[in-house]
Write an enzyme that holds these catalytic residues in place. Structure first.
Site, PDB file in Angstrom:
ATOM      1  N   HIS A 326     110.239  59.452  66.727  1.00 37.51           N
ATOM      2  CA  HIS A 326     109.265  60.206  67.520  1.00 37.51           C
ATOM      3  C   HIS A 326     109.863  61.519  68.014  1.00 37.51           C
ATOM      4  CE1 HIS A 326     106.071  60.969  70.454  1.00 37.51           C
ATOM      5  NE2 HIS A 326     107.014  61.155  71.353  1.00 37.51           N
ATOM      6  N   HIS A 331     108.722  65.894  68.100  1.00 43.66           N
ATOM      7  CA  HIS A 331     108.970  66.919  69.120  1.00 43.66           C
ATOM      8  C   HIS A 331     109.813  68.095  68.634  1.00 43.66           C
ATOM      9  CE1 HIS A 331     107.111  65.265  72.706  1.00 43.66           C
ATOM     10  NE2 HIS A 331     107.605  64.064  72.427  1.00 43.66           N
ATOM     11  N   GLU A 371     101.996  66.095  73.544  1.00 44.34           N
ATOM     12  CA  GLU A 371     101.949  64.791  72.891  1.00 44.34           C
ATOM     13  C   GLU A 371     100.771  64.646  71.921  1.00 44.34           C
ATOM     14  OE1 GLU A 371     104.059  62.483  72.684  1.00 44.34           O
ATOM     15  OE2 GLU A 371     105.480  63.005  74.256  1.00 44.34           O
ATOM     16  N   SER A 390     104.063  61.984  64.775  1.00 46.78           N
ATOM     17  CA  SER A 390     104.920  60.829  64.509  1.00 46.78           C
ATOM     18  C   SER A 390     104.091  59.568  64.316  1.00 46.78           C
ATOM     19  CB  SER A 390     105.925  60.626  65.655  1.00 46.78           C
ATOM     20  OG  SER A 390     105.250  60.396  66.883  1.00 46.78           O
TER      21      SER A 390
END
Length: 492
Positions: A326, A331, A371, A390
């Site tokens: 993730h 990110h 997010e 992700s």
């Protein structure tokens, strides 16, 4: 189950849910029978999230210590007490006898039978700090002074403590709300003792890290690398048609410079150096889930807390919490983009000293952007949120006709409710990262925070603009930059 669908519960605990505020202040604390009755809380007797319009501190008599105008040093100490009936009551009684000007308490559950507390108070001088600490060591454990400094504006006395320099984030290591080796019963690795020990090992490595050290390198096993490879191949196959152009541009650079590959898990030290050279952002290892406040505060310093452990091999396309897949695939690529990097820092700067209510709103904005954000690029809508990039399942779903899509507005996003156990029914679509930055900056200006801050990239510290000299120096720096800009325009 999508790659990140079930991870929202963990992300929600980390980023959105603020510590509970007890408006009754110290009275409510004294009524608590034991520390276990209040496992996580934040207390601010002079300023409460439920009364965000309150700008002036309450009368000094409302807090032990009396005259706030005589206080010079804002101090934070950390200590532990045993989980027994009356433990917290005894501590507060002693603080009252010492005339401690208590402004805030935060708690964190520690090992079985122990609770750790962070206590903010105002002191007249260093001598009073020493007196308080020496006395408290007789009835608490592991007491340490975390920070102390000039309180400056009276309004600063009512604001929650926030880091002023990067090294202050060393204190976050002991403040995680849930450790990486604490697995729920429904976690795929819950009954795997080898996996649990591996998670505990990586968690212990993160705990020892201090600012300025090289980031720890993990020797990943063949099994862990194979798990990464499954995730890597599945997601990268979708990026060309679903990810925003900035993510598509950076990922090949990460492959070339940081050894991103299906058969290799990158080391966060190498990735952090690449980010530093690109946008000034860096990574920092974390033991588990941070509070909303701590996580967002770190963004002000262009620091992103990253896990290093990986999901269980039995279900490589599922994770109930953030893991290295993730972080590094979702990110990192965007933090190497200048415009996105600036936008993320704006959220962090807005969080410094913010009320609990504003922290919750900022964390919700973070949720719907960093997010689970979408952006319009030409005639298409693409994904840029890490939770989408992700998650192969939601990455396909978010660009379909099923969810609702609305233009990004931080005022609306800040209060938008959302589910945490299923795909999002609504996504906010941004026009550009530059525009988002300006929107968040304008939103932050409406927050009830009685002081302004700036990040000094040269010293990697935050300055509170609370004096004429600081403000004038900042204005002179801006003037110098404008003159250089005008000169560059004239030459071109």
């Amino acid at each position: 189950m999508s790659l990140c669908r079930a991870s929202r519960l963990a992300l929600n605990a980390s980023l959105r849910a603020p510590l509970r505020t007890l408006v009754a202040g110290q009275t409510a604390l004294r009524a608590a029978p034991c520390a276990a009755a209040i496992p996580r809380f934040a207390v601010s007797p002079r300023f409460h999230a439920s009364t965000a319009t309150q700008e002036k501190p309450a009368a000094a008599a409302a807090v032990p210590g009396g005259d706030a105008t005589k206080l010079k040093l804002r101090t934070t100490i950390r200590f532990k007490i045993g989980d027994k009936v009356g433990a917290l009551t005894d501590v507060l009684r002693e603080l009252r006898q010492l005339n401690v000007d208590l402004t805030r308490i935060e708690s964190r559950p520690r090992e079985a039978g122990t609770y750790q507390f962070y206590l903010d108070f105002g002191a007249r001088d260093e001598a009073q700090i020493d007196e308080i600490c020496n006395h408290m060591r007789s009835f608490t454990e592991d007491l340490q002074v975390v920070s102390t400094g000039d309180m400056g504006l009276v309004s600063m006395q009512t604001a929650p403590w926030f880091p002023r320099k990067k090294s202050d984030m060393d204190t976050f290591a002991e403040k995680v709300m849930e450790y990486g080796d604490e697995l729920d019963a429904d976690h795929p690795g819950f009954t795997d003792p080898v996996y649990r020990e591996r998670r505990a090992e990586i968690t212990r490595i993160a705990k020892t890290y201090k600012y300025g050290q090289e980031l720890p390198r993990i020797q990943y096993t063949a099994q862990e690398t194979a798990t990464w490879g499954i995730v890597y191949k599945k997601l990268t196959a979708l990026y060309k048609t679903h990810a925003c152009r900035e993510h598509q541009y950076v990922l090949p650079l990460l492959e070339h410079n940081c050894a991103y590959a299906p058969d290799n898990i990158p080391q966060i030290e190498d990735v952090s150096r690449f980010m530093k050279e690109s946008t000034g952002w860096t990574l920092r290892p974390v033991m588990g889930l941070l509070s909303s406040r701590d996580f967002l505060n770190a963004l002000a310093f262009r620091v992103f807390h990253s896990t290093q452990y990986i999901r269980h091999h039995s279900q490589p396309l599922y994770t109930p919490e953030p893991d290295v897949c993730h972080e590094l695939l979702g990110h990192v690529p965007l933090y190497a983009d200048p415009d996105f990097a600036d936008f993320s820092q704006e959220i962090g700067l807005a969080s410094l000293g913010a009320s609990d209510e504003d922290i919750e709103k900022l964390a919700t904005i973070y949720w719907f952007t960093v997010e689970f954000g979408l952006c319009r690029q030409g005639d298409e809508v693409r994904a840029y949120g890490a939770g989408l990039l992700s998650s192969f399942g939601e990455l396909e779903y978010c660009l379909s006709d099923k969810p609702q899509k609305v233009p990004f507005d931080p005022k609306l996003a800040a209060t938008q409710k959302y589910p945490i156990t299923e795909y999002q029914p609504l996504y906010f679509v941004a026009h550009s990262f530059k525009e988002m930055k300006e929107q968040v900056r304008d939103y932050a200006a409406t927050m009830q925070r009685p002081f302004a801050v700036r990040y000094n990239a040269l010293t990697e510290s935050v300055e509170v603009l609370d004096t004429k000299d600081k403000t004038l120096r900042y204005a002179q720096n801006i003037k110098g930059e404008l003159m250089r800009l005008i000169s560059a325009i004239e030459k071109n």
